[in-house]
Enzyme design. Structure first.
Site, PDB file in Angstrom:
ATOM      1  N   LEU A   1       0.935  -1.105   0.039  1.00 14.31           N
ATOM      2  CA  LEU A   1       0.048  -0.169   0.185  1.00 14.31           C
ATOM      3  C   LEU A   1       0.983   1.212  -0.018  1.00 14.31           C
ATOM      4  CD1 LEU A   1      -2.814  -0.849   2.576  1.00 14.31           C
ATOM      5  CD2 LEU A   1      -2.919  -0.890  -0.063  1.00 14.31           C
TER       6      LEU A   1
ATOM      7  N   PRO B   1     -12.760  -3.401   5.740  1.00 12.60           N
ATOM      8  CA  PRO B   1     -11.304  -3.887   6.125  1.00 12.60           C
ATOM      9  C   PRO B   1     -10.597  -3.033   6.726  1.00 12.60           C
ATOM     10  CG  PRO B   1     -12.037  -4.002   3.564  1.00 12.60           C
ATOM     11  CD  PRO B   1     -13.232  -3.187   4.283  1.00 12.60           C
TER      12      PRO B   1
ATOM     13  N   LYS C   1       3.624   1.878   2.411  1.00 12.04           N
ATOM     14  CA  LYS C   1       3.815   2.257   3.913  1.00 12.04           C
ATOM     15  C   LYS C   1       5.093   3.149   3.908  1.00 12.04           C
ATOM     16  CE  LYS C   1       3.363  -1.216   6.278  1.00 12.04           C
ATOM     17  NZ  LYS C   1       4.187  -2.252   6.412  1.00 12.04           N
TER      18      LYS C   1
ATOM     19  N   CYS D   1      27.659  -0.215 -12.713  1.00 10.52           N
ATOM     20  CA  CYS D   1      28.245  -1.224 -12.133  1.00 10.52           C
ATOM     21  C   CYS D   1      28.354  -2.470 -13.122  1.00 10.52           C
ATOM     22  CB  CYS D   1      27.324  -1.845 -10.830  1.00 10.52           C
ATOM     23  SG  CYS D   1      28.370  -2.812  -9.582  1.00 10.52           S
TER      24      CYS D   1
ATOM     25  N   HIS E   1      27.190   2.970  -7.548  1.00  9.75           N
ATOM     26  CA  HIS E   1      25.675   3.191  -7.414  1.00  9.75           C
ATOM     27  C   HIS E   1      25.577   4.485  -7.229  1.00  9.75           C
ATOM     28  CE1 HIS E   1      24.802  -1.128  -8.260  1.00  9.75           C
ATOM     29  NE2 HIS E   1      25.863  -1.240  -7.437  1.00  9.75           N
TER      30      HIS E   1
ATOM     31  N   GLU F   1      22.785   6.059  -8.073  1.00 15.56           N
ATOM     32  CA  GLU F   1      21.322   5.951  -7.615  1.00 15.56           C
ATOM     33  C   GLU F   1      20.950   6.282  -6.429  1.00 15.56           C
ATOM     34  OE1 GLU F   1      23.004   3.772  -8.857  1.00 15.56           O
ATOM     35  OE2 GLU F   1      22.062   1.716  -8.378  1.00 15.56           O
TER      36      GLU F   1
ATOM     37  N   LYS G   1     -15.660   0.833   0.541  1.00  9.92           N
ATOM     38  CA  LYS G   1     -15.757   0.083   1.714  1.00  9.92           C
ATOM     39  C   LYS G   1     -14.953   0.146   3.149  1.00  9.92           C
ATOM     40  CE  LYS G   1     -19.421  -1.985   0.292  1.00  9.92           C
ATOM     41  NZ  LYS G   1     -20.768  -1.551   0.970  1.00  9.92           N
TER      42      LYS G   1
ATOM     43  N   GLN H   1     -11.914  -1.139   9.485  1.00 13.49           N
ATOM     44  CA  GLN H   1     -12.450  -1.394  10.830  1.00 13.49           C
ATOM     45  C   GLN H   1     -11.711  -2.651  11.171  1.00 13.49           C
ATOM     46  OE1 GLN H   1     -16.929  -1.709  10.923  1.00 13.49           O
ATOM     47  NE2 GLN H   1     -17.020  -0.072   9.085  1.00 13.49           N
TER      48      GLN H   1
END
Ligand code: GLN
Length: 538
Positions: free
Chosen positions: A15, A190, A17, A382, A508, A510, A187, A192
């Protein structure tokens, strides 16, 4: 004394997190608070180093060489939290430490149990970071979903925190999903249930972040508030963003999330100031140019496998006021395809990221050859740098079937190989070069010009090196060895001669790029890719 925010997840995984926790860190930092981010991964692996990218996405590497979960990358992009091996906690590490103490007799004859010994060790690890000097708030993200067996000891430790340090220093933020069913009706059940699952283990969430495709109506939020015992203003609607995840801190702040956190934890700080962040993100949203970057790799089915690279490209897009269109080119398909050149048509820049194992290598070599011959900007990271060297050896120096000993141990021309001292160490993972170390760049090299510095420190994660046995021949053949370690023992970067932008780096870059601080190598690569797109338009 530091305050603690625990971020938990309910209903299902994926989701976002990590991004939610990082966004909370971002808005709190904007108020002048000093934060630290911690990720808990309830798996038994000691770290993410041995996991395939298909399992958990990319392995994020810290300055001190820890191989961690990719959420640390989110923390790094959204916040200024100092990240080291201490900021990543796994079940494997906790049990390893508890068992070590037990073997040393530190438990003085007691029966060693999950409560209190494992939970104490979890709390020790969290407070070790939280109580570092100057930290106002430690944000602890507990991986997994409430209800998973694996995360129970961590949630129990979090519950005990309230007893140990007092309710006024601890906050629980729970991320849930509000799905739409049938005709698009949202809804709340879920949510709750997942709040209920938390309460059953003794944790009452203080704030809910409700993921949904659209903003939730007040009526929905009221219903959730009533059933979960969370105050109405603390039921936050975490709806889908339009263009980029970097919009999330602003969305949260508009719903007063930072204000609620500051109030509930009684934090002393300034006002929210997201101006710089917001302007940066707007630059991206409003940019009307697009540049197509081809990524030639083998873990492309899972977007998270190259997460930091994709994000660094977006940051470079911000720097160049251009949107990035990623063209994912599966290197195994390149191998299978007759007339492989067609795979690369229409791209304005090519990037070959890191990787392990021989699968897809020949396709990458074909790709690098194409970029070199077509003056197409090429960024090798790399493995992508090693591919550049192999390709050059084969096609320019005419070293037939030159290779890395990682892929062909008996290669006739092993231009990439292990160092002598590495060869005897058979233990998997034992010989990896990990973490930040320095590179020194050659005068007049493009890379030195881009960094604007002679020497930089970047993070590494690799075993194989450009073979020193071939260094001289490669140079005589024209390949520019532009960067070396300070002792000149190892090759850190190479460049193609007579090419506008062909750079390979053994490290690296990035991992350290942020939207507000794009990495210079990525920015320059995207700038040259834009120039390439202008050229082919003419
Ligand atoms: N497999 C190569 C090595 O171990 C490259 C590693 C990487 O790309 N991270 O050296």
């Amino acid at each position: 004394m530091s305050k603690y925010i625990f971020v938990t997840g309910g209903v299902c995984s994926s989701l976002g997190k990590g991004v939610a926790a990082a966004s909370i860190g971002n808005i709190l930092e904007s108020r002048g608070l000093n934060i630290q981010m911690i990720k808990i991964d309830p798996y038994i692996n000691v770290d993410a180093g041995t996991m395939s990218p298909y399992q958990h996405g990319e392995v994020y590497v810290t300055d001190d060489g820890a191989e961690t979960d990719l959420d640390l990358g989110n923390y790094s992009r959204f916040t200024a939290s100092r990240l080291s091996k201490n900021n990543s906690i796994t079940t494997g590490q906790i049990y390893r430490e508890v068992i070590r103490k037990e073997r040393e007799g530190q438990y003085l004859g007691k029966t060693v149990q999950v409560i209190p010994h494992v939970t104490d060790e979890i709390k020790r690890r969290i407070t070790m970071v939280g109580e570092e000097q100057g930290v106002d708030v430690a944000i602890v993200e507990i991986g997994g979903t409430v209800g998973d067996i694996e995360s129970i000891p961590f949630l129990e430790a979090a519950r005990q925190f309230i007893h140990d340090v007092g309710k006024n220093r601890v906050l629980f933020i729970h991320l849930t999903l509000v799905p739409a069913v049938g005709g698009g009706e949202f809804k709340t059940k879920p949510t709750q249930h997942s709040a209920k699952a938390l309460r059953e283990i003794g944790i009452q969430p203080d704030i809910l972040l409700c993921r949904a495709a659209k903003p939730l109506s007040e009526e929905m939020r009221r219903k959730i508030s009533l059933f979960t015992n969370v105050e109405l203003d603390s039921v936050i609607s975490a709806y889908d963003v339009k263009t980029t995840i970097y919009e999330i801190p602003v969305h949260f702040s508009k719903q007063n999330l930072d204000e609620i956190v500051v109030r509930k934890l009684n934090l002393k700080c300034g006002d929210t100031n997201l101006k710089k962040w917001d302007n940066t993100i707007k630059t991206y949203i409003e940019s009307n140019k697009t540049v197509r970057i081809g990524i030639v790799g083998k873990y492309l089915n899972l977007h998270d496998s190259y997460k930091s690279i994709f994000e660094a490209l977006i940051h470079a897009g911000i720097a160049n006021k251009a949107k990035i269109e990623l063209v994912k080119i599966d290197s195994e398909n390149v191998e299978k395809k007759a007339g492989a050149d067609s795979c690369f048509e229409g791209i304005h820049g090519m990037l070959i990221p890191g990787g392990f194992g021989e699968r897809g290598i020949e396709g990458m070599i074909t790709a690098a050859c194409y970029a070199r011959n077509h003056q197409l900007p090429y960024f090798g990271i790399c493995l992508g740098m090693q591919i550049m060297v192999i390709e050059y050896a084969r096609n320019v120096l005419d070293f037939k079937n030159a290779n890395s000993t990682e892929f062909v141990p008996q290669a006739k021309y092993p231009v990439i190989s292990l160092l002598e001292e590495q060869i005897d160490i058979k233990l998997y993972g034992g010989t990896m070069r990990l973490g930040r170390s320095n590179s020194k760049f050659k005068e007049n090299s493009l890379i030195r010009q881009i960094y604007g510095q002679e020497s930089v420190g970047e993070r590494h994660r690799h075993r194989y090196e450009v073979s020193n046995q071939y260094r001289k021949q490669l140079q005589e053949g024209g390949l520019i060895i532009s960067g070396l370690t300070p002792d000149e023992e190892l090759v850190e970067s190479v460049e193609w001669p007579s090419h506008p932008w062909g750079i390979g780096v053994q490290f690296h870059p990035e991992f350290v790029s942020k939207p507000t601080e794009p990495h210079p190598l990525f920015s320059s690569f995207v700038a040259y890719s834009l120039a390439f797109s202008d050229k082919i338009k003419k």
